[in-house]
Design a protein around this motif. Structure first.
Motif, PDB file in Angstrom:
ATOM      1  N   LEU A 140       5.315  46.739 -28.059  1.00  0.00           N
ATOM      2  CA  LEU A 140       6.609  46.581 -29.129  1.00  0.00           C
ATOM      3  C   LEU A 140       7.751  45.967 -28.336  1.00  0.00           C
ATOM      4  O   LEU A 140       8.653  45.257 -29.138  1.00  0.00           O
ATOM      5  N   ILE A 141       7.941  46.442 -27.075  1.00  0.00           N
ATOM      6  CA  ILE A 141       9.246  45.749 -26.243  1.00  0.00           C
ATOM      7  C   ILE A 141       9.001  44.239 -26.171  1.00  0.00           C
ATOM      8  O   ILE A 141      10.085  43.678 -26.590  1.00  0.00           O
ATOM      9  N   GLN A 142       7.836  43.545 -25.874  1.00  0.00           N
ATOM     10  CA  GLN A 142       7.490  42.297 -26.079  1.00  0.00           C
ATOM     11  C   GLN A 142       8.021  41.606 -27.250  1.00  0.00           C
ATOM     12  O   GLN A 142       8.583  40.795 -27.322  1.00  0.00           O
ATOM     13  N   ALA A 143       7.498  42.277 -28.372  1.00  0.00           N
ATOM     14  CA  ALA A 143       7.620  41.685 -29.594  1.00  0.00           C
ATOM     15  C   ALA A 143       9.118  41.740 -30.219  1.00  0.00           C
ATOM     16  O   ALA A 143       9.707  40.688 -30.756  1.00  0.00           O
ATOM     17  N   LEU A 144       9.736  42.873 -29.491  1.00  0.00           N
ATOM     18  CA  LEU A 144      11.397  42.998 -30.023  1.00  0.00           C
ATOM     19  C   LEU A 144      11.978  41.810 -28.952  1.00  0.00           C
ATOM     20  O   LEU A 144      12.944  40.962 -29.710  1.00  0.00           O
ATOM     21  N   ASN A 145      11.388  41.765 -27.925  1.00  0.00           N
ATOM     22  CA  ASN A 145      12.393  40.573 -26.855  1.00  0.00           C
ATOM     23  C   ASN A 145      12.019  39.314 -27.603  1.00  0.00           C
ATOM     24  O   ASN A 145      12.833  38.524 -27.501  1.00  0.00           O
ATOM     25  N   ARG A 146      11.021  39.100 -28.092  1.00  0.00           N
ATOM     26  CA  ARG A 146      10.506  37.657 -28.770  1.00  0.00           C
ATOM     27  C   ARG A 146      11.497  37.354 -29.926  1.00  0.00           C
ATOM     28  O   ARG A 146      11.892  36.481 -29.992  1.00  0.00           O
ATOM     29  N   ARG A 147      11.463  38.384 -30.739  1.00  0.00           N
ATOM     30  CA  ARG A 147      12.444  38.327 -31.820  1.00  0.00           C
ATOM     31  C   ARG A 147      13.767  38.242 -31.558  1.00  0.00           C
ATOM     32  O   ARG A 147      14.635  37.586 -32.173  1.00  0.00           O
ATOM     33  N   MET A 149      15.009  36.732 -28.883  1.00  0.00           N
ATOM     34  CA  MET A 149      15.219  35.315 -28.313  1.00  0.00           C
ATOM     35  C   MET A 149      15.223  34.340 -29.686  1.00  0.00           C
ATOM     36  O   MET A 149      15.908  33.622 -29.866  1.00  0.00           O
ATOM     37  N   GLU A 150      14.383  34.492 -30.690  1.00  0.00           N
ATOM     38  CA  GLU A 150      14.254  33.769 -31.819  1.00  0.00           C
ATOM     39  C   GLU A 150      15.830  33.943 -32.713  1.00  0.00           C
ATOM     40  O   GLU A 150      16.104  32.915 -33.153  1.00  0.00           O
ATOM     41  N   LEU A 151      16.073  34.981 -32.775  1.00  0.00           N
ATOM     42  CA  LEU A 151      17.371  35.146 -33.363  1.00  0.00           C
ATOM     43  C   LEU A 151      18.514  34.554 -32.482  1.00  0.00           C
ATOM     44  O   LEU A 151      19.381  33.868 -33.278  1.00  0.00           O
ATOM     45  N   GLU A 152      18.437  34.644 -31.282  1.00  0.00           N
ATOM     46  CA  GLU A 152      19.574  33.789 -30.384  1.00  0.00           C
ATOM     47  C   GLU A 152      19.547  32.444 -30.709  1.00  0.00           C
ATOM     48  O   GLU A 152      20.369  31.957 -30.551  1.00  0.00           O
ATOM     49  N   GLY A 153      18.211  32.020 -30.606  1.00  0.00           N
ATOM     50  CA  GLY A 153      17.974  30.471 -30.792  1.00  0.00           C
ATOM     51  C   GLY A 153      18.607  29.979 -32.223  1.00  0.00           C
ATOM     52  O   GLY A 153      19.142  29.040 -32.420  1.00  0.00           O
TER      53      GLY A 153
END
Length: 156
Positions: A140-147, A149-153
């Protein structure tokens, strides 16, 4: 979730077979039970399991074995698999080896032979549930971190 692995390590064949049978009857639906008659054999088995991208969740090791002792073996396992559950099973180890395994091998439980399978099973069930919860939290933490990064991008 795929089956996790439980590895039993003991140089006494009768102890190894009994432990593996008892664990298979209680955890065989959710876990593959593997055995090794030495620490060195168990380390090779762990490498083999990991190379298949499978997860070693639990290691039950005897303390007194020829070659590498259980506490030193669990220390090496802890370096490879810091999150895995480690149980030291012994008929004759002293407090020093248990303390060493706790401090250096990430020991989860210290169990004396002959073990009570009902108590051991309850402990293992609790530990496996915590292991699986921890694994799920990491995903869940990995998925949250990916999300994030996507939002920041998309915002830059």
């Amino acid at each position: 979730m795929s089956k996790g692995y439980i590895i039993c390590v003991d140089d006494e064949v009768s102890v190894l077979e009994t432990l593996a049978e008892q664990l298979a009857s209680r955890f065989g639906q959710s876990h593959s039970i593997e055995t090794a008659s030495s620490a060195e054999e168990a380390l090779s088995l762990i490498d083999e399991i990991q190379s298949g991208n499978d997860i070693v969740e639990l290691i039950v090791s005897d303390q007194v074995m020829p070659g590498m002792k259980g506490d030193k073996f669990l220390e090496q396992v802890h370096q490879k698999l810091p999150d895995a559950i480690k149980i030291l099973l012994t008929g004759q180890a002293g407090l020093d080896s248990a303390i060493y395994a706790i401090n250096h091998g990430g020991l989860s439980r210290y169990v004396e032979k002959p073990w009570n399978i009902e108590e051991l099973s309850r402990d293992i069930q609790d530990l496996l549930e915590k292991f699986r919860q921890n694994l799920e939290n990491q995903h869940l933490i990995q998925a949250l971190n990916r999300r994030i990064m996507e939002l920041e991008g998309t915002n830059s």
